[in-house]
Design an enzyme around this catalytic site. Structure first.
Site, PDB file in Angstrom:
ATOM      1  N   ASP A   9       0.813  -1.013   0.143  1.00 45.15           N
ATOM      2  CA  ASP A   9       0.001  -0.363   0.539  1.00 45.15           C
ATOM      3  C   ASP A   9       1.090   1.364  -0.226  1.00 45.15           C
ATOM      4  O   ASP A   9       1.736   1.162   0.832  1.00 45.15           O
ATOM      5  CB  ASP A   9      -0.597   0.148   1.658  1.00 45.15           C
ATOM      6  N   ASP A  11       0.327   5.282   1.111  1.00 50.12           N
ATOM      7  CA  ASP A  11      -0.545   5.919   2.231  1.00 50.12           C
ATOM      8  C   ASP A  11      -0.179   5.542   2.962  1.00 50.12           C
ATOM      9  O   ASP A  11      -1.205   4.572   3.119  1.00 50.12           O
ATOM     10  CB  ASP A  11      -2.031   6.569   1.564  1.00 50.12           C
TER      11      ASP A  11
HETATM   12  P1  B16 Z   1      -6.917  10.091  -4.162  1.00 47.46           P
HETATM   13  P2  B16 Z   1      -3.677   4.285   0.023  1.00 47.46           P
HETATM   14  C1  B16 Z   1      -5.431   5.578  -0.346  1.00 47.46           C
HETATM   15  O1  B16 Z   1      -4.759   5.394  -0.562  1.00 47.46           O
HETATM   16  C2  B16 Z   1      -5.776   6.792   0.703  1.00 47.46           C
HETATM   17  O2  B16 Z   1      -5.328   6.057   2.237  1.00 47.46           O
HETATM   18  C3  B16 Z   1      -7.309   6.898   0.673  1.00 47.46           C
HETATM   19  O3  B16 Z   1      -6.945   7.736   2.473  1.00 47.46           O
HETATM   20  C4  B16 Z   1      -7.221   7.841  -0.347  1.00 47.46           C
HETATM   21  O4  B16 Z   1      -9.141   8.349  -0.088  1.00 47.46           O
HETATM   22  C5  B16 Z   1      -7.367   7.039  -1.684  1.00 47.46           C
HETATM   23  O5  B16 Z   1      -5.936   6.417  -1.076  1.00 47.46           O
HETATM   24  C6  B16 Z   1      -7.769   7.295  -2.906  1.00 47.46           C
HETATM   25  O6  B16 Z   1      -7.042   8.974  -2.579  1.00 47.46           O
HETATM   26  O7  B16 Z   1      -8.008  11.260  -3.281  1.00 47.46           O
HETATM   27  O8  B16 Z   1      -5.573  10.535  -4.033  1.00 47.46           O
HETATM   28  O9  B16 Z   1      -7.279   9.401  -5.563  1.00 47.46           O
HETATM   29  O10 B16 Z   1      -3.591   3.870   1.639  1.00 47.46           O
HETATM   30  O11 B16 Z   1      -4.661   3.063  -0.818  1.00 47.46           O
HETATM   31  O12 B16 Z   1      -2.425   4.151  -1.195  1.00 47.46           O
HETATM   32 MG    MG Z   2      -2.899   3.175   3.750  1.00 49.04          MG
END
Ligand code: B16
Ligand code: MG
Length: 215
Positions: A9, A11
């Protein structure tokens, strides 16, 4: 069984953009008078942008928002988030993560990203990992976000590695569920580890080295 691939993953595992997500959503929630705090923020981990907005709107008392207004709010959040992301640079790749990735590279194991974020390419480039991973599956190539297994199945397919030979690394409960639903083993960090959501619940990403050599 030896793992052939690790699917990370982004974030909350490779880097900490979660604080920027929090600040941007907080600004949007304040603008419409919806309650938003760290507990609600934890529910947004791994969840897509539009689904995150739907969670925030659970506490919103006001006139019904049209699809167009919802899209506008999601876009507003993303532009605030992108401004915050401009600050990211190679020094935002934590030292323990950098070291772990380098040591794993030495084992020959394949490594990919499995993230719900559409900002994945920009973030990887900013922290100096633009060319590091063998495959990148992200919010731009999936139709269903975590806890659906699509993003991890996509990453495994890109690598040509069977799902059962992949180890997922996640900080989100939704992401751990996605990994399990993909038929993969899951090693958790942060919030997901605190919930005991993984087959391994780690305090530090460096523990991955033991996990991939012990199995
Ligand atoms: P975006 P991951 C996710 O990333 C985040 O944890 C989540 O909080 C966010 O809403 C989602 O990506 C979408 O992100 O708005 O930048 O497209 O944890 O799956 O790496
Ligand atoms: Mg994450």
């Amino acid at each position: 069984m030896q793992f052939e691939a690790i699917l990370f993953d982004l974030d909350g595992v490779i880097c900490y953009t979660d604080e920027y997500h929090y600040q941007a959503w907080k600004a949007v929630a304040d603008e419409i008078g919806a309650p938003f705090d760290r507990t609600i923020n934890n529910r947004l981990r791994g969840v897509s942008r539009m689904e995150s907005l739907a969670i925030i709107l659970e506490g919103y008392i006001g006139p019904e928002l049209s699809e167009e207004e919802r899209l506008r709010l999601a876009e507003r959040k993303n532009s605030l988030y992108r401004v915050l992301l401009q600050q990211m640079q190679p020094s935002d790749l934590p030292e323990n993560v950098r070291e772990t990735l380098q040591r794993l590279r030495g084992t020959g194991i394949r490594m990919a990203i499995g993230s719900s974020s559409k900002n994945t390419p920009f973030i990887l480039e900013s922290i100096g990992l633009g060319d590091f991973f063998d495959a990148v599956a992200d919010g731009n190539c999936i139709t269903r976000s975590k806890p659906d297994p699509e993003v991890f199945l996509k990453a495994a397919e890109m690598l040509g590695v069977p799902a059962e030979n992949c180890l997922v690394v996640e900080d989100a409960v939704s992401g751990a569920e996605a990994g399990h639903r993909a038929g993969m083993k899951v090693a958790c960090l942060g919030d997901a580890a605190a919930h005991g959501a993984g087959d391994w619940n780690m305090k530090d990403i460096q523990e991955l080295l033991e996990i991939v050599t012990e199995v």
